[in-house]
Design an enzyme around this catalytic site. Structure first.
Site, mmCIF file in Angstrom:
data_model
loop_
_atom_site.group_PDB
_atom_site.id
_atom_site.type_symbol
_atom_site.label_atom_id
_atom_site.label_comp_id
_atom_site.label_asym_id
_atom_site.label_seq_id
_atom_site.Cartn_x
_atom_site.Cartn_y
_atom_site.Cartn_z
ATOM 1 N N GLY A 46 -6.354 58.288 -2.938
ATOM 2 C CA GLY A 46 -5.585 57.132 -2.951
ATOM 3 C C GLY A 46 -5.951 56.346 -1.544
ATOM 4 O O GLY A 46 -6.449 57.095 -0.800
ATOM 5 N N GLN A 51 -5.675 50.469 5.590
ATOM 6 C CA GLN A 51 -6.476 51.281 6.051
ATOM 7 C C GLN A 51 -8.073 50.887 5.947
ATOM 8 O O GLN A 51 -8.615 51.441 6.821
ATOM 9 C CB GLN A 51 -6.670 52.549 5.106
ATOM 10 C CG GLN A 51 -5.210 53.487 5.208
ATOM 11 C CD GLN A 51 -5.464 54.645 4.093
ATOM 12 O OE1 GLN A 51 -5.188 54.465 3.136
ATOM 13 N NE2 GLN A 51 -5.871 55.995 4.649
ATOM 14 N N CYS A 105 -4.774 62.638 4.666
ATOM 15 C CA CYS A 105 -4.870 61.184 4.531
ATOM 16 C C CYS A 105 -6.358 60.662 5.259
ATOM 17 O O CYS A 105 -6.633 61.399 6.072
ATOM 18 C CB CYS A 105 -3.971 60.526 5.628
ATOM 19 S SG CYS A 105 -4.010 58.852 5.839
ATOM 20 N N LEU A 106 -6.963 60.026 4.479
ATOM 21 C CA LEU A 106 -8.451 59.590 4.912
ATOM 22 C C LEU A 106 -8.418 59.130 6.347
ATOM 23 O O LEU A 106 -9.528 58.961 6.924
ATOM 24 C CB LEU A 106 -8.918 58.383 3.823
ATOM 25 C CG LEU A 106 -9.253 59.101 2.358
ATOM 26 C CD1 LEU A 106 -9.640 58.085 1.582
ATOM 27 C CD2 LEU A 106 -10.259 60.384 2.578
ATOM 28 N N HIS A 147 2.869 58.170 -0.591
ATOM 29 C CA HIS A 147 2.280 57.802 0.555
ATOM 30 C C HIS A 147 1.567 56.700 0.929
ATOM 31 O O HIS A 147 1.586 56.114 1.945
ATOM 32 C CB HIS A 147 1.051 58.982 0.527
ATOM 33 C CG HIS A 147 0.158 59.264 1.457
ATOM 34 N ND1 HIS A 147 0.126 60.402 2.393
ATOM 35 C CD2 HIS A 147 -0.822 58.412 1.947
ATOM 36 C CE1 HIS A 147 -0.759 60.079 3.063
ATOM 37 N NE2 HIS A 147 -1.681 59.290 3.000
ATOM 38 N N GLU A 148 0.865 56.123 -0.224
ATOM 39 C CA GLU A 148 0.278 54.834 -0.058
ATOM 40 C C GLU A 148 1.135 53.766 0.285
ATOM 41 O O GLU A 148 1.005 52.783 1.029
ATOM 42 C CB GLU A 148 -0.605 54.478 -1.185
ATOM 43 C CG GLU A 148 -1.753 55.486 -1.358
ATOM 44 C CD GLU A 148 -2.640 55.802 -0.471
ATOM 45 O OE1 GLU A 148 -2.783 55.150 0.358
ATOM 46 O OE2 GLU A 148 -2.873 57.062 -0.453
ATOM 47 N N HIS A 151 1.961 53.589 3.775
ATOM 48 C CA HIS A 151 0.948 52.903 4.616
ATOM 49 C C HIS A 151 0.989 51.256 4.980
ATOM 50 O O HIS A 151 0.846 50.736 5.830
ATOM 51 C CB HIS A 151 -0.488 53.205 4.146
ATOM 52 C CG HIS A 151 -1.300 54.252 4.383
ATOM 53 N ND1 HIS A 151 -1.553 54.592 5.587
ATOM 54 C CD2 HIS A 151 -1.722 55.325 3.535
ATOM 55 C CE1 HIS A 151 -2.139 55.900 5.802
ATOM 56 N NE2 HIS A 151 -2.210 56.220 4.549
HETATM 57 CO CO CO Z 1 -3.160 58.232 3.904
#
Ligand code: CO
Length: 180
Positions: A46, A51, A105-106, A147-148, A151
């Site tokens: 995701g 981000q 998380c990236l 989660h997204e 963000h």
């Molecule tokens: Co994330």
């Protein structure tokens, strides 16, 4: 399609609230394509626009739920074959249940923790054609969506941990990311 640079903790841009998309135009299409490429290269499941430095309400989500359908004959062999849902201005309309699951998380590479999320969410969004879509998702797909969307509101998964756990992880994260 170029791979975009993923912002890392503690970049303050990750803490900003993102603005809704007014018009789904070519710029949004390009962003969606680049985000998909970026997510695949980073082996993520995701990704959100903030981000990659765009503070607008756009996310992409691997539809992991689809992968588990038993009637599917040709199961995807890797995440790169998992269908990706593109969501513009996503809003959770309904939700139910609650379960813990491990998240990473990236933007916080190397860290993961159990986070409590709704088990099922009903979400509404605009697709790349600008059409309104609405569906219910469960399990991992529902978790990624939550989660997204977090963000988009400047929230990271560590913010969802119990106070003690959060403080420990933040200390650890600061040691890792503020080393130089
Ligand atoms: Co994330």
């Amino acid at each position: 399609m170029p791979s975009l640079k993923i912002l890392l903790y503690p970049d303050t841009r990750l803490r900003k609230k993102s603005a809704p998309v007014g018009k789904v135009d070519d710029g949004i299409h390009l962003l969606l394509d680049d985000m998909a490429e970026t997510m695949r290269n980073a082996e993520g499941i995701g990704l959100s626009a903030p981000q990659v430095g765009k503070n607008i309400r756009v996310i992409i989500v691997c539809d992991a739920e689809d992968e588990e359908k038993p009637e599917e004959k040709n199961l995807p062999e890797s995440a790169s074959e998992t269908p990706v849902i593109e969501m513009i201005n996503p809003v959770i309309k309904n939700s139910s249940g609650g379960e813990y699951g491990t998240e990473g998380c990236l933007s916080i590479p190397g860290f993961s923790a159990g986070v409590k999320r709704k088990e099922s969410v009903e979400v509404e969004w605009l697709n790349r054609n600008g059409d309104l879509e609405r569906t219910e998702k469960q399990g991992l797909t529902a978790r990624i969506i939550q989660h997204e969307i977090d963000h988009l509101d400047g929230i990271l998964f560590v913010d969802r941990l119990s106070r003690l756990k959060r403080e420990m992880m933040l200390k650890d994260m600061d040691r890792t990311f503020l080393r130089d």
